[in-house]
Each structure stands twice: as structure tokens, then as C-alpha cells.
Design an enzyme around this catalytic site. Structure first.
Site, PDB file in Angstrom:
ATOM      1  N   TYR A  38      -0.357   7.674   3.422  1.00 35.28           N
ATOM      2  CA  TYR A  38       0.104   6.615   4.226  1.00 35.28           C
ATOM      3  C   TYR A  38       1.819   6.771   3.945  1.00 35.28           C
ATOM      4  O   TYR A  38       2.022   7.483   3.310  1.00 35.28           O
ATOM      5  CB  TYR A  38      -0.185   5.427   4.344  1.00 35.28           C
ATOM      6  CG  TYR A  38      -1.725   5.166   4.752  1.00 35.28           C
ATOM      7  CD1 TYR A  38      -1.932   5.639   6.059  1.00 35.28           C
ATOM      8  CD2 TYR A  38      -2.586   4.771   3.826  1.00 35.28           C
ATOM      9  CE1 TYR A  38      -3.516   5.526   6.426  1.00 35.28           C
ATOM     10  CE2 TYR A  38      -4.010   4.566   4.493  1.00 35.28           C
ATOM     11  CZ  TYR A  38      -4.316   5.136   5.743  1.00 35.28           C
ATOM     12  OH  TYR A  38      -5.603   5.040   6.089  1.00 35.28           O
ATOM     13  N   HIS A  40       0.971  -1.282  -0.032  1.00 34.05           N
ATOM     14  CA  HIS A  40      -0.029   0.098  -0.090  1.00 34.05           C
ATOM     15  C   HIS A  40       1.076   1.235  -0.186  1.00 34.05           C
ATOM     16  O   HIS A  40       1.620   1.702   1.049  1.00 34.05           O
ATOM     17  CB  HIS A  40      -0.903  -0.132   1.207  1.00 34.05           C
ATOM     18  CG  HIS A  40      -2.098   0.983   1.133  1.00 34.05           C
ATOM     19  ND1 HIS A  40      -2.013   1.957   0.255  1.00 34.05           N
ATOM     20  CD2 HIS A  40      -3.016   1.204   1.977  1.00 34.05           C
ATOM     21  CE1 HIS A  40      -3.383   2.718   0.587  1.00 34.05           C
ATOM     22  NE2 HIS A  40      -3.982   2.288   1.644  1.00 34.05           N
ATOM     23  N   HIS A  76      -2.655   6.947  -0.554  1.00 38.66           N
ATOM     24  CA  HIS A  76      -3.737   7.450   0.441  1.00 38.66           C
ATOM     25  C   HIS A  76      -3.136   8.286   1.736  1.00 38.66           C
ATOM     26  O   HIS A  76      -3.539   7.977   2.681  1.00 38.66           O
ATOM     27  CB  HIS A  76      -4.527   6.131   0.894  1.00 38.66           C
ATOM     28  CG  HIS A  76      -5.413   5.562  -0.229  1.00 38.66           C
ATOM     29  ND1 HIS A  76      -6.037   4.518   0.031  1.00 38.66           N
ATOM     30  CD2 HIS A  76      -5.485   5.989  -1.571  1.00 38.66           C
ATOM     31  CE1 HIS A  76      -6.580   4.215  -1.088  1.00 38.66           C
ATOM     32  NE2 HIS A  76      -6.304   4.986  -2.018  1.00 38.66           N
TER      33      HIS A  76
HETATM   34  C1  LIG Z   1     -14.707   1.185   4.193  1.00 36.80           C
HETATM   35  C2  LIG Z   1     -13.536   1.409   3.142  1.00 36.80           C
HETATM   36  C3  LIG Z   1     -12.289   0.971   3.861  1.00 36.80           C
HETATM   37  C4  LIG Z   1     -11.172   1.253   2.857  1.00 36.80           C
HETATM   38  N1  LIG Z   1      -9.835   1.005   3.345  1.00 36.80           N
HETATM   39  C5  LIG Z   1      -8.891   0.728   2.350  1.00 36.80           C
HETATM   40  C6  LIG Z   1      -7.744   0.026   2.735  1.00 36.80           C
HETATM   41  O1  LIG Z   1      -7.743  -0.603   3.731  1.00 36.80           O
HETATM   42  N2  LIG Z   1      -6.684   0.200   1.767  1.00 36.80           N
HETATM   43  C7  LIG Z   1      -6.760   0.668   0.567  1.00 36.80           C
HETATM   44  O2  LIG Z   1      -5.809   0.735  -0.180  1.00 36.80           O
HETATM   45  N3  LIG Z   1      -7.955   1.520   0.253  1.00 36.80           N
HETATM   46  C8  LIG Z   1      -8.925   1.426   1.064  1.00 36.80           C
HETATM   47  N4  LIG Z   1     -10.049   1.853   0.801  1.00 36.80           N
HETATM   48  C9  LIG Z   1     -10.146   2.477  -0.672  1.00 36.80           C
HETATM   49  C10 LIG Z   1     -10.898   1.773  -1.502  1.00 36.80           C
HETATM   50  O3  LIG Z   1     -10.168   0.571  -1.564  1.00 36.80           O
HETATM   51  C11 LIG Z   1     -11.173   2.102  -2.783  1.00 36.80           C
HETATM   52  O4  LIG Z   1     -10.188   2.454  -3.461  1.00 36.80           O
HETATM   53  C12 LIG Z   1     -12.150   3.357  -2.967  1.00 36.80           C
HETATM   54  O5  LIG Z   1     -13.319   3.109  -1.998  1.00 36.80           O
HETATM   55  C13 LIG Z   1     -12.846   3.752  -4.214  1.00 36.80           C
HETATM   56  O6  LIG Z   1     -13.378   2.429  -4.875  1.00 36.80           O
HETATM   57  P1  LIG Z   1     -15.101   2.247  -4.913  1.00 36.80           P
HETATM   58  O7  LIG Z   1     -15.499   3.589  -5.540  1.00 36.80           O
HETATM   59  O8  LIG Z   1     -15.034   0.865  -5.393  1.00 36.80           O
HETATM   60  O9  LIG Z   1     -15.573   2.338  -3.484  1.00 36.80           O
HETATM   61  C14 LIG Z   1     -11.302   1.861   1.691  1.00 36.80           C
HETATM   62  C15 LIG Z   1     -12.632   2.132   1.251  1.00 36.80           C
HETATM   63  C16 LIG Z   1     -13.615   2.168   2.241  1.00 36.80           C
HETATM   64  C17 LIG Z   1     -15.071   2.400   1.411  1.00 36.80           C
END
Ligand SMILES: Cc1cc2nc3c(=O)[nH]c(=O)nc-3n(C[C@H](O)[C@H](O)[C@H](O)COP(=O)(O)O)c2cc1C
Length: 355
Positions: A179, A174, A177
Site C-alpha cells: 500500500y 498501515h 503490504h
Molecule cells: C481476511 C484478511 C484480511 C486482512 N486484512 C488486513 C488489513 O486490513 N490490514 C493488515 O495490515 N493486514 C491484513 N491482513 C493480514 C493479517 O493481518 C495478517 O498479517 C496475516 O493474515 C498473517 O497472520 P495470520 O497467519 O495470523 O493470519 C488480512 C488477512 C486476512 C486473512
């Protein structure tokens, strides 16, 4: 066969379709140990037919966590608890990758239900460490010294070895974001003047060295994935740009990375006006075209026709889905039926599809 259901091979790993469960933090663990929630959360998306499941961000060290409720893979107890989850996903015919992560300066937060406030020591918190002391949201991190930076690489290597012991098929680093890796490669955050700051080469050094170290300890058969922040979504001259991502992707490919998922956000807030179906797809496509590396696209992909069209037109190799899979764990089975495919339904559920 519809493109979305064509298997794909990454090194020796064959994934039965192009649908990937995106990592999603659940804030539901204690001491970093996965539990029944994680078994059901990840297992039900495997039952629902996703080809590849990627775990939520999983910390490589106690102080790499974001909150005290995140998952970890730095010790034997955690490895033992991961095994039955990995086995269950395999029993469903899906593959599973662990997303290895260090929250760096975003660490030491309270639970989201308690507002993700910085924790003090009495609350179990710690001083979060980043590339620099640039504030990240409400956090005021301290800069890592060189010894701490070397330690990060050692922790990632230990975690990678633990992932192999737990039976994971692949590892995703990762690096997005807001981090730790993003805290190093984005000049919006990184103010260092040593070999880990300043020039592009210096700012990407920690990520590149970590990739090199992980590649040394995992099999040449095992694919290594990276989630990158394609852009900082900022006009600031110091912001990370897509051009930077293209340059970095080429280097990562040379170092043995097999797939990049292009994401965004996490430091500069993403303007909600641009968040539309497939809004991050152009990033993945550019990386794919210019780097000739396989890519995943993530962001507002919610429907079978949209997902299939992306794969068919070769704009991306994988479709990475987050929120839609929370709403609909059976997305892959339903998508297959919608597209006229004959999905593999767990035998226990077959009667639901007989007339
Ligand atoms: C509840 C939640 C938790 C997330 N946790 C992570 C994570 O642990 N690692 C990560 O790379 N992105 C995380 N994300 C981002 C998602 O993986 C994704 O990139 C983002 O929600 C956009 O995709 P979507 O439109 O399909 O939801 C999280 C998103 C949500 C909604």
C-alpha cells in the site's frame, strides 16, 4: 501468571494481555461507514478476551480505499458509526486501535467476490495514485505530484483527529503490504527523482513526515503503532530488506512510534514454502533487539503454548493473530484456560464454565 497474560503498558494505555486481533479487511462497508457486521466482527473478539483489537485498514480518504466496500474515517458520519463499536469493545475490558491506511496505487479494485479487478469510472472507480507508475498487480497507477503527497499527510492528520473523537485508544499506521507507504519506501516500486524518491531518506520521507504530523495532534499519552513490511521477500537489489527495516524502525522510534508489527508480502508474492508457524517472528525479534522498541509479531500463530513461549522468551511483546481469530473468536479465553489461568469471562457466559 503466564507471560501471555501479563498486562503491558504503551504510554498511558494498559492492555490486559498480549493477545492482539490483527487487522482484517472485511469488504463489508458502504461509503466507508462501519455497520452491524463490524460491531459483531470486532465486538466478538473483545468478548473472546483479546487485549487489543486493531480494526481492519481504514481509509483516510475516499480515494485511499482499495475497494468501494472498505472502511473510512474521513467524515462525521463514519466517526458517529465508529463510536458504539469502540464503546462496546471498551465495555468488554479490551482496548481498540484504528489502522489508518491509504491504498495508493492498489486502489480502485472490485470486491474480492468479483475478482478485485481494476474498476473504471462508470463502475465508481478512479485512477489510483502511487509513488510512481510502476504497475502493482493488475493496477496501472499514476505518480502523485507534490501537492497530492502533501494532501496525504493532511488526510492522515484529519483521520487521526477523527479517531480521537471516536474514542479509539491508539492509532496504527498501515505501512506494509504494497500500500501507499510501502509504494514509497520500496525501491522496487518507487522510481521518483524528487525529494520523495531515490535515497533511503527520500523514500521513507512520506512515512516519517506523516508520523511527525500525527504525533503533533495526538496526546503524548496515546501510543502510536506502525505496521511495517519487514522485507520485500525478494533477492532483487532494489528490494526492501530487514536491514532497511531496522534503520527505519530506529528513526520511527525517535519520532515517537511506540510499537512496530513486522509483517511482509503484498507486492512480491510470499513463497508458500516459507509460511510456517511464527515465520515472521525473527523479524520482530531483530527489530526489538536492535531498536529497543516494543514489537508485535504476526503470521501463523495459532496456539496458546506457542504464543506464551514467544512472550516468555521475550522474542516479541505482543502476539498479533489474524486467521486463527476468525476460526476461534474465543482464542484468548481458551488460551487462558489451557495455560491454567483464570480468564475474565463475560458474566453473561459464566454458566458455560460452571460445573
Ligand atoms: C481476511 C484478511 C484480511 C486482512 N486484512 C488486513 C488489513 O486490513 N490490514 C493488515 O495490515 N493486514 C491484513 N491482513 C493480514 C493479517 O493481518 C495478517 O498479517 C496475516 O493474515 C498473517 O497472520 P495470520 O497467519 O495470523 O493470519 C488480512 C488477512 C486476512 C486473512
Amino acid at each position: 501468571m503466564k507471560a501471555l497474560f501479563n498486562p503491558i503498558r504503551l504510554r498511558s494505555l494498559e492492555i490486559k494481555n498480549r493477545i492482539v486481533m490483527s487487522p482484517m479487511q472485511q469488504y463489508s462497508a458502504q461509503d466507508g461507514i462501519p455497520n452491524q457486521w463490524h460491531l459483531v466482527h470486532l465486538g466478538s473478539r473483545a468478548v473472546g478476551g483479546a487485549g487489543l483489537i486493531i480494526t481492519e485498514c481504514t481509509s483516510v480518504a475516499p480515494k485511499g480505499m482499495n475497494t468501494l466496500y472498505d472502511l473510512g474515517i474521513w467524515n462525521d458520519k463514519q466517526v458517529s458509526a465508529w463510536k458504539p463499536i469502540v464503546d462496546f469493545v471498551h465495555q468488554q475490558g479490551s482496548k481498540i486501535a484504528v489502522q489508518l491506511w491509504h491504498a495508493g496505487g492498489k486502489g480502485s479494485s472490485s470486491h474480492p467476490n468479483e475478482g478485485m479487478k481494476p474498476l473504471n469510472e462508470e463502475e465508481g472507480g478512479w485512477v489510483p495514485k502511487s509513488s510512481s507508475n510502476t504497475p502493482i498487480g493488475r493496477h496501472q497507477p499514476e505518480a502523485m505530484n507534490l501537492e497530492e503527497i502533501q494532501r496525504v499527510k493532511v488526510d492522515f492528520v484529519t483521520a487521526a483527529k477523527n479517531a480521537i473523537r471516536a474514542g479509539f485508544d491508539s492509532i496504527e499506521i498501515h505501512a506494509a503490504h504494497g500500500y501507499l507507504f510501502h509504494q514509497f519506501y520500496s525501491e522496487l516500486i518507487n522510481q521518483r527523482t524528487d525529494q520523495y524518491g531515490g535515497s533511503f531518506e527520500n523514500r521513507i520521507r512520506l512515512l516519517v513526515e506523516t508520523v511527525e504530523e500525527i504525533r503533533k495532534v495526538i496526546s503524548s499519552e496515546m501510543p502510536l503503532l506502525v505496521r511495517l513490511l519487514a522485507t520485500d521477500y525478494s533477492d532483487d537489489a532494489k528490494a526492501w530488506t530487514l536491514d532497511n527495516s531496522l534503520q527505519l524502525s530506529k528513526i520511527l522510534k525517535e519520532k515517537g512510534v511506540d510499537l512496530i508489527t513486522a509483517s511482509g508480502g503484498g507486492f512480491v508474492n510470499v513463497d508458500s514454502a516459507i509460511v510456517k508457524p511464527g515465520y515472521q517472528l525473527p523479524f520482530a525479534t531483530r527489530i526489538k533487539e536492535e531498536t529497543e522498541i516494543k514489537v508485535g509479531t504476526v503470521g501463523m500463530i495459532t496456539d496458546a503454548l506457542q504464543a506464551n513461549a514467544i512472550i516468555e522468551s521475550q522474542q516479541s511483546d505482543l502476539i498479533v493473530i489474524a486467521r486463527e481469530l476468525l476460526r476461534n473468536p474465543y482464542f484468548a479465553i481458551n488460551a487462558a484456560m489451557e495455560l491454567g489461568e483464570n480468564p475474565a469471562i463475560p458474566w453473561q457466559y459464566k454458566r458455560a464454565y460452571q460445573h
